[in-house]
Design a protein around this motif. Structure first.
Motif, short mmCIF file in Angstrom:
data_model
loop_
_atom_site.label_atom_id
_atom_site.label_comp_id
_atom_site.label_asym_id
_atom_site.label_seq_id
_atom_site.Cartn_x
_atom_site.Cartn_y
_atom_site.Cartn_z
N GLN A 1 44.20 33.86 18.43
CA GLN A 1 43.93 34.84 17.40
C GLN A 1 44.99 34.77 16.31
O GLN A 1 46.15 34.51 16.58
CB GLN A 1 43.91 36.25 18.01
CG GLN A 1 42.85 36.43 19.07
CD GLN A 1 41.47 36.44 18.47
OE1 GLN A 1 41.11 37.34 17.75
NE2 GLN A 1 40.69 35.42 18.77
N LYS A 2 44.59 35.00 15.06
CA LYS A 2 45.52 34.99 13.94
C LYS A 2 46.20 36.34 13.82
O LYS A 2 46.07 37.05 12.82
CB LYS A 2 44.77 34.68 12.65
CG LYS A 2 44.51 33.23 12.43
CD LYS A 2 45.54 32.69 11.50
CE LYS A 2 45.11 31.31 11.06
NZ LYS A 2 45.85 30.79 9.99
N LEU B 1 44.71 35.57 22.95
CA LEU B 1 46.12 35.19 22.85
C LEU B 1 46.53 35.22 21.39
O LEU B 1 45.76 34.80 20.52
CB LEU B 1 46.35 33.78 23.41
CG LEU B 1 45.99 33.54 24.87
CD1 LEU B 1 46.11 32.06 25.21
CD2 LEU B 1 46.90 34.35 25.77
N ASP B 2 47.75 35.71 21.11
CA ASP B 2 48.23 35.67 19.73
C ASP B 2 48.75 34.27 19.42
O ASP B 2 48.66 33.36 20.26
CB ASP B 2 49.27 36.76 19.47
CG ASP B 2 50.63 36.47 20.08
OD1 ASP B 2 50.77 35.51 20.84
OD2 ASP B 2 51.57 37.23 19.78
N LEU B 3 49.29 34.06 18.23
CA LEU B 3 49.74 32.72 17.84
C LEU B 3 50.89 32.19 18.69
O LEU B 3 51.11 30.99 18.77
CB LEU B 3 50.13 32.71 16.36
CG LEU B 3 48.96 32.72 15.38
CD1 LEU B 3 49.47 32.76 13.96
CD2 LEU B 3 48.06 31.54 15.59
N ASP C 1 41.94 31.21 15.09
CA ASP C 1 42.59 30.11 14.40
C ASP C 1 41.88 28.82 14.81
O ASP C 1 41.73 28.54 15.99
CB ASP C 1 44.08 30.06 14.77
CG ASP C 1 44.80 28.94 14.07
OD1 ASP C 1 44.54 28.70 12.88
OD2 ASP C 1 45.65 28.29 14.71
N ALA C 2 41.44 28.04 13.86
CA ALA C 2 40.64 26.86 14.14
C ALA C 2 41.40 25.79 14.93
O ALA C 2 40.82 25.09 15.75
CB ALA C 2 40.11 26.25 12.85
N ILE C 3 42.68 25.67 14.71
CA ILE C 3 43.44 24.61 15.36
C ILE C 3 43.81 24.97 16.79
O ILE C 3 43.58 24.21 17.71
CB ILE C 3 44.71 24.28 14.54
CG1 ILE C 3 44.31 23.72 13.18
CG2 ILE C 3 45.60 23.29 15.28
CD1 ILE C 3 45.44 23.56 12.21
#
Length: 84
Positions: free
Chosen positions: A74-75, A18-20, A68-70
């Motif tokens: 995906q970034k 998934l994107d942001l 992305d850690a949070i």
């Protein structure tokens, strides 16, 4: 007689990317990378792993390096036809 009913090893399912903005990313999609200065990339599947391939430099980066850690997404941002 022993070993006749062995369990077959199961293949791991492909990860769901998934994107942001929580848009699903599939093989062949065009995305804009927010890391590693890749710019626009295409998503490729090799075996059981996704790669982002930069259109300008040809550099390949594994999807595991773009997490992305949070949010655990995906970034990257999915590029749609309206964005072009």
């Amino acid at each position: 007689m022993f070993g006749l009913f062995k369990k077959k090893p199961k293949e791991k399912p492909l990860p769901k990317l998934l994107d942001l903005n929580n848009n699903p990313i599939v093989e062949g999609a065009t995305v804009k990378s927010l890391r590693y200065e890749l710019g626009e990339c295409t998503v490729e599947l090799e075996g059981q792993e996704y790669f982002y391939v930069s259109k300008k430099s040809g550099e390949r980066v594994s999807y595991t390096r773009m997490v992305d850690a949070i949010t655990e997404n995906q970034k990257v941002m999915l590029v749609t036809e309206a964005d072009k």
